[in-house]
Design a protein around this motif. Structure first.
Motif, short mmCIF file in Angstrom:
data_model
loop_
_atom_site.label_atom_id
_atom_site.label_comp_id
_atom_site.label_asym_id
_atom_site.label_seq_id
_atom_site.Cartn_x
_atom_site.Cartn_y
_atom_site.Cartn_z
N TYR A 1 -5.84 -5.02 -8.80
CA TYR A 1 -5.80 -3.59 -9.16
C TYR A 1 -6.41 -2.72 -8.08
O TYR A 1 -6.00 -1.57 -7.89
CB TYR A 1 -6.48 -3.38 -10.51
N LEU A 2 -7.38 -3.25 -7.35
CA LEU A 2 -7.94 -2.49 -6.23
C LEU A 2 -6.91 -2.28 -5.14
O LEU A 2 -6.72 -1.16 -4.63
CB LEU A 2 -9.17 -3.22 -5.68
N VAL A 3 -6.20 -3.34 -4.79
CA VAL A 3 -5.18 -3.23 -3.75
C VAL A 3 -4.01 -2.37 -4.25
O VAL A 3 -3.45 -1.57 -3.48
CB VAL A 3 -4.69 -4.64 -3.33
N SER A 4 -3.64 -2.51 -5.52
CA SER A 4 -2.57 -1.67 -6.07
C SER A 4 -2.94 -0.19 -5.98
O SER A 4 -2.08 0.66 -5.67
CB SER A 4 -2.29 -2.07 -7.52
N TRP A 5 -4.20 0.13 -6.27
CA TRP A 5 -4.64 1.52 -6.16
C TRP A 5 -4.59 2.01 -4.71
O TRP A 5 -4.12 3.12 -4.44
CB TRP A 5 -6.07 1.64 -6.70
N MET A 6 -5.02 1.18 -3.78
CA MET A 6 -4.99 1.58 -2.37
C MET A 6 -3.57 1.74 -1.87
O MET A 6 -3.29 2.59 -1.01
CB MET A 6 -5.74 0.55 -1.52
N LEU A 7 -2.63 0.97 -2.39
CA LEU A 7 -1.24 1.09 -1.98
C LEU A 7 -0.58 2.35 -2.52
O LEU A 7 0.47 2.77 -2.03
CB LEU A 7 -0.44 -0.13 -2.46
N ARG A 8 -1.20 2.96 -3.53
CA ARG A 8 -0.67 4.21 -4.09
C ARG A 8 -1.46 5.43 -3.66
O ARG A 8 -1.21 6.53 -4.15
CB ARG A 8 -0.66 4.12 -5.63
N THR A 9 -2.40 5.21 -2.77
CA THR A 9 -3.26 6.31 -2.33
C THR A 9 -2.99 6.64 -0.87
O THR A 9 -3.21 5.80 0.02
CB THR A 9 -4.74 5.93 -2.49
N PRO A 10 -2.49 7.84 -0.57
CA PRO A 10 -2.27 8.23 0.83
C PRO A 10 -3.58 8.21 1.61
O PRO A 10 -4.63 8.58 1.11
CB PRO A 10 -1.72 9.65 0.72
N SER B 1 7.05 -5.99 8.17
CA SER B 1 7.62 -4.66 7.94
C SER B 1 6.84 -3.86 6.91
O SER B 1 7.20 -2.74 6.58
CB SER B 1 9.08 -4.79 7.48
N GLY B 2 5.74 -4.41 6.40
CA GLY B 2 4.94 -3.78 5.38
C GLY B 2 4.86 -4.66 4.14
O GLY B 2 5.78 -5.43 3.87
N PHE B 3 3.77 -4.55 3.40
CA PHE B 3 3.60 -5.42 2.25
C PHE B 3 3.22 -4.62 1.01
O PHE B 3 2.79 -3.47 1.10
CB PHE B 3 2.54 -6.50 2.53
N THR B 4 3.39 -5.26 -0.15
CA THR B 4 3.04 -4.68 -1.44
C THR B 4 1.96 -5.54 -2.09
O THR B 4 1.45 -6.49 -1.48
CB THR B 4 4.28 -4.61 -2.35
N SER B 5 1.65 -5.23 -3.33
CA SER B 5 0.63 -6.02 -4.04
C SER B 5 1.12 -7.42 -4.40
O SER B 5 0.34 -8.23 -4.87
CB SER B 5 0.21 -5.28 -5.32
N ALA B 6 2.40 -7.71 -4.16
CA ALA B 6 2.95 -9.04 -4.42
C ALA B 6 2.95 -9.89 -3.16
O ALA B 6 3.66 -10.89 -3.08
CB ALA B 6 4.36 -8.94 -4.98
N VAL B 7 2.15 -9.52 -2.16
CA VAL B 7 2.17 -10.22 -0.88
C VAL B 7 1.71 -11.66 -1.01
O VAL B 7 2.10 -12.52 -0.22
CB VAL B 7 1.29 -9.46 0.14
N ASP B 8 0.90 -11.96 -2.02
CA ASP B 8 0.42 -13.34 -2.17
C ASP B 8 1.53 -14.29 -2.60
O ASP B 8 1.45 -15.51 -2.33
CB ASP B 8 -0.73 -13.40 -3.18
#
Length: 420
Positions: A196-205, A310-317
């Motif tokens: 959830y921490l990484v998900s929040w950072m991925l949605r925060t400019p 090319s960039g990653f999401t919270s599903a990178v694991d």
């Protein structure tokens, strides 16, 4: 001597000891048995076998032949997709499957080493997902946001990711050492926190989200931070595979040739006895989880700098954090055993796509085979019963009887010699 120093090992330490001291024969037989059951599933789901089964009692040979062809075709496709494509027109295309296998295996080996190292200390590192996510975020941010020259940029991103994974794993070690919190619960909770921490950072400019994008995804990695290809751009294999070979050698040396590794193994065998011998058990828990988290973090770094550049999401694991537990179990928590297990699971993953496209075999069958391997490794008595192998206790008693018989013969021989 305190009461804490004399208490017997917990069931978790006993389980870890059984994992690290399992029989290699059981592992091999477990793999063969899983593949055999996988062959049955391939035959049952094959359309030709199902049609032939409709008139089985009239012509049973048709069903048997169709089942054999389905199983052979499925595992042949697995070989073509993971080792060598003998149907390819060029040599480069023929060897591409083995490079794909090595690419898939690379993060599995790195994460598996982290889980295996924790097992050797008597700890269960279930936090691979969280450690990978945190490491991927740190390495990814350095990879796209920091301007550095080639070589130095990759090194800084690599160090940042491994350090982040180590710190995240070290939290579990610290809590266990200082408060007695169980590492299984702590690492599972840390997985959720990291996600959830990484998900929040991925949605925060301004943090991990790509500028001007509304999608929870990072920008692409800069070229100076990307792991270089080993065999050219036509293959996916990159420098990460060399890094996991180095990591495997390092873990082997650490566990088998260093004083720190000796203390790790002593704590894993019996923490109470290790404490009596003067080993700082709490410190070993902290150091061990730091190293384990760093190794799992290396898997996250390899993913973002070598695979998803090319960039990653919270599903990178991509489930690697949990698959690493399977790899460590299959490898008996030894460095080179884990390396071999990672190659096997990488081959299964690479070959499953060819099985799907060439033979229409569901991908889930390969997943079931992996699960069966773990099931059989976790239940050695079941494997021994299926193959009719004697139990270790029976073998030990037989050896003791043989030893006592030999001793009696030696005593009789000595008495005869004295009588002469």
């Amino acid at each position: 001597m305190t009461a804490d120093e004399t208490q017997p090992p917990s069931r978790w330490h006993l389980a870890a000891r059984q994992i690290t001291q399992g029989s290699a024969a059981i592992v091999v037989l477990a793999v063969l048995l899983a593949f055999a059951i996988g062959g049955v599933m391939i035959a049952v789901t094959d359309a030709d076998v199902q049609r032939a089964a409709g008139y089985f009692f009239a012509r049973p040979g048709d069903t048997i032949v169709a089942a054999a062809e389905a199983v052979f075709g499925g595992y042949a496709a697995l070989f073509r997709g993971s080792i060598y494509n003998y149907e390819a027109e060029t040599f480069a295309r023929a060897i591409r499957p083995i490079t794909d296998t090595l690419t898939f295996a690379t993060p599995l080996i790195a994460a598996g080493l982290g889980v295996a190292l924790a097992f050797r200390i008597g700890m269960f590192n279930i936090g691979g997902r969280g450690q990978m996510l945190v490491a991927a975020s740190a390495a990814g941010w350095v990879g796209f946001a920091v301007e550095l020259p080639w070589g130095l940029h990759l090194l800084v991103a690599l160090v940042a990711g491994v350090a982040a994974g180590a710190l995240w794993g070290g939290i579990a070690g610290l809590l266990k050492a200082r408060t007695g919190a169980h590492e299984v619960i702590v690492t599972i909770m840390l997985n959720y926190i990291a996600y959830y921490l990484v998900s929040w950072m991925l949605r925060t400019p301004g943090l991990l989200q790509a500028p001007g994008s509304i999608n929870p995804k990072t920008p692409a990695m800069q070229e100076t931070a990307v792991l270089p290809a080993l065999l050219g751009p036509q293959f996916k294999l990159h420098l990460g595979f060399v890094l996991v070979i180095a990591a495997t050698v390092l873990v082997w040396w650490l566990l088998n040739r260093s004083s720190l590794g000796f203390r790790f193994r002593a704590v894993g065998e019996n923490p109470s006895a290790a404490r009596v011998a003067g080993i700082d058990v709490k410190r070993m828990y902290i150091v061990g989880m730091l190293l384990a988290g760093g190794l799992v973090g290396l898997a996250g770094v390899i993913e973002v700098l070598g695979t998803t550049t090319s960039g990653f999401t919270s599903a990178v694991d991509a489930g690697i954090g949990f698959d690493a537990i399977t790899v460590a179990l299959l490898g008996r928590s030894t460095p080179w055993g884990t390396f071999a297990a990672g190659l096997l699971f990488g081959a299964l993953k690479a070959g499953s796509f060819t099985m799907k496209t060439a033979e229409q075999i569901p991908l889930e069958i390969v997943t079931v085979v992996q699960a069966l391997i773990v099931l059989f490794i976790a239940a050695p008595p079941l494997v021994r019963a299926i193959f009719g192998l004697p139990s270790p206790e029976r073998t030990r008693r037989r050896q003791e009887r043989a030893h006592r018989r030999q001793q009696r013969l030696e005593v009789l021989a000595a008495e005869k010699e004295t009588a002469r």
